[in-house]
Design an enzyme around this catalytic site. Structure first.
Site, mmCIF file in Angstrom:
data_model
loop_
_atom_site.group_PDB
_atom_site.id
_atom_site.type_symbol
_atom_site.label_atom_id
_atom_site.label_comp_id
_atom_site.label_asym_id
_atom_site.label_seq_id
_atom_site.Cartn_x
_atom_site.Cartn_y
_atom_site.Cartn_z
ATOM 1 C CE LYS A 75 -3.753 0.202 -0.081
ATOM 2 N NZ LYS A 75 -4.593 0.237 -1.321
ATOM 3 C CD GLU A 118 -1.700 2.909 -8.610
ATOM 4 O OE1 GLU A 118 -1.632 4.115 -8.297
ATOM 5 O OE2 GLU A 118 -1.054 2.014 -8.024
#
Length: 368
Positions: A75, A118
């Protein structure tokens, strides 16, 4: 290169940036790997497993950041980590900058090289580092939606699969990408009536051929979505625009069209969410209610199954991590345009246009 794997400190985030098997490969390539004490425990990997793979265990997150040329995480850094990032240090992780201005500003100020999982994108527009977590998140979206459909959890009191003589629940999946397909397949496998929407006609044709018989592909527009709302039981929001904010496909006014106890699962919450009434939640407090409609908007859904998620993520990220370590980020990105598209913030400059546009920041093309 010296590679650091810190322990994740986001709420209920038990994944870790790399498995011992991944560490072993990096060590085999001649690199030094430093793993923070107990970083892998939540995923089922002990410090001893990392030591056997050739890693050095460090006691604190501060020491892990300080020693590393490259940080490999799961994260995005959160506020306590901002000050730990060094100028020129590579950070290889999920960032989702477009919905987090404080993070963007902090990484610009820190001067690191932020490569976002991403936005790494192949020529066919697939997202190889997002796919494994999307597959997990999509499957879990349906499972969690079915859970909160229980009356004891605030839902309608419906069993997603029904029973003989009783209709199963109706699931609406917004977006026919990796998350949407995973959610639809699990919902179909559980026996639900499933509607999946998308704006790509070629994709809808493919879905009509490949999806189970109880999945109906429908073209995505406001009218078609509204037609499904009066009797829908679960809505999974899975629309993604790489690196940009997700569109709001369900507005607050649309909530009035649904029955109380309907469950909304916003898998796009990392990119701002595709429900107007969404805001990020956590595994410790996963849901809230707006106008009688349950919202599940956990920003790290795969963190609930960290062993599966960590292995799947390492399978995807390892080849890129090895390239970055072997060649350095500049050469690795020159050699692989897919990886270069992961560059979002580089040494104080925003190098991903969608992020610059969202916040009105200067944009520097990666070629410069």
């Amino acid at each position: 290169m010296k590679i650091g794997i810190p322990k994740e400190i986001k709420n209920n985030e038990s994944r870790v940036g790399m498995t011992p098997a991944g560490v072993s490969e990096l060590v085999r390539h001649g690199h030094e790997v430093f793993v923070q004490h107990t970083a892998g425990e939540g995923s089922g990997f002990s410090d001893n497993a990392y030591i056997k793979a050739g890693a050095t265990i460090l006691p604190t997150i501060e020491e892990t950041y300080a020693v590393a040329d490259m940080i490999v995480k799961v994260k995005e850094p959160i506020e306590p980590e901002y000050k730990l990032v060094k100028p020129g240090q590579i950070l290889f992780t999920y960032f989702h900058f477009a919905c987090d201005r404080p993070l963007t500003d902090a990484m610009i100020e820190a001067g690191g090289v932020c490569i976002a999982y991403e936005t790494v994108q192949r020529p066919d527009r697939s997202l190889p580092l997002l796919i494994p977590m999307s597959e997990v998140a999509g499957r879990m979206a349906t499972i969690n939606g079915a859970y909160y459909l229980q009356k004891t959890k605030g839902g309608k009191g419906k069993l997603i699969c029904g029973v003989p003589g009783v209709r199963p629940a109706k699931v609406l999946v917004l977006g026919g990408g990796t998350v949407g397909q995973a959610a639809a397949r699990v919902a179909a496998g559980m026996g639900a009536r499933v509607i999946i929407t998308d704006i790509s006609l070629p994709l809808l044709r493919t879905l009509s051929l490949e999806m189970p018989a109880n999945v109906t592909p429908v073209y995505s527009n406001k009218h078609n979505i509204e037609m499904e709302l009066p009797d829908v039981d679960i809505i999974v929001g899975s629309v993604l625009i790489p690196g940009d904010k997700a569109p709001h496909l369900i507005t607050r006014d649309m909530l009035k069209m649904m029955e109380p106890g309907t469950v909304l699962v916003d898998v796009a919450i990392d990119q701002g969410g595709c429900f107007e009434t969404s805001h990020p939640t956590t595994h410790s407090e996963p849901v809230y209610t707006v106008d009688g409609i349950i919202h599940y908007a956990v920003a790290n859904i795969p963190g609930a199954v960290p062993n599966t998620s960590t292995i799947a993520l390492t399978n995807a990220t390892l080849r890129y991590a090895i390239a970055l370590a072997d060649k350095g980020w500049r050469q690795a990105c020159k050699d692989d345009h897919s990886l270069a598209l992961g560059l979002n913030v580089v040494e104080g400059k925003v190098t991903f246009k969608a992020v610059a546009d969202v916040f009105g920041l200067p944009y520097t093309p990666i070629e410069l």
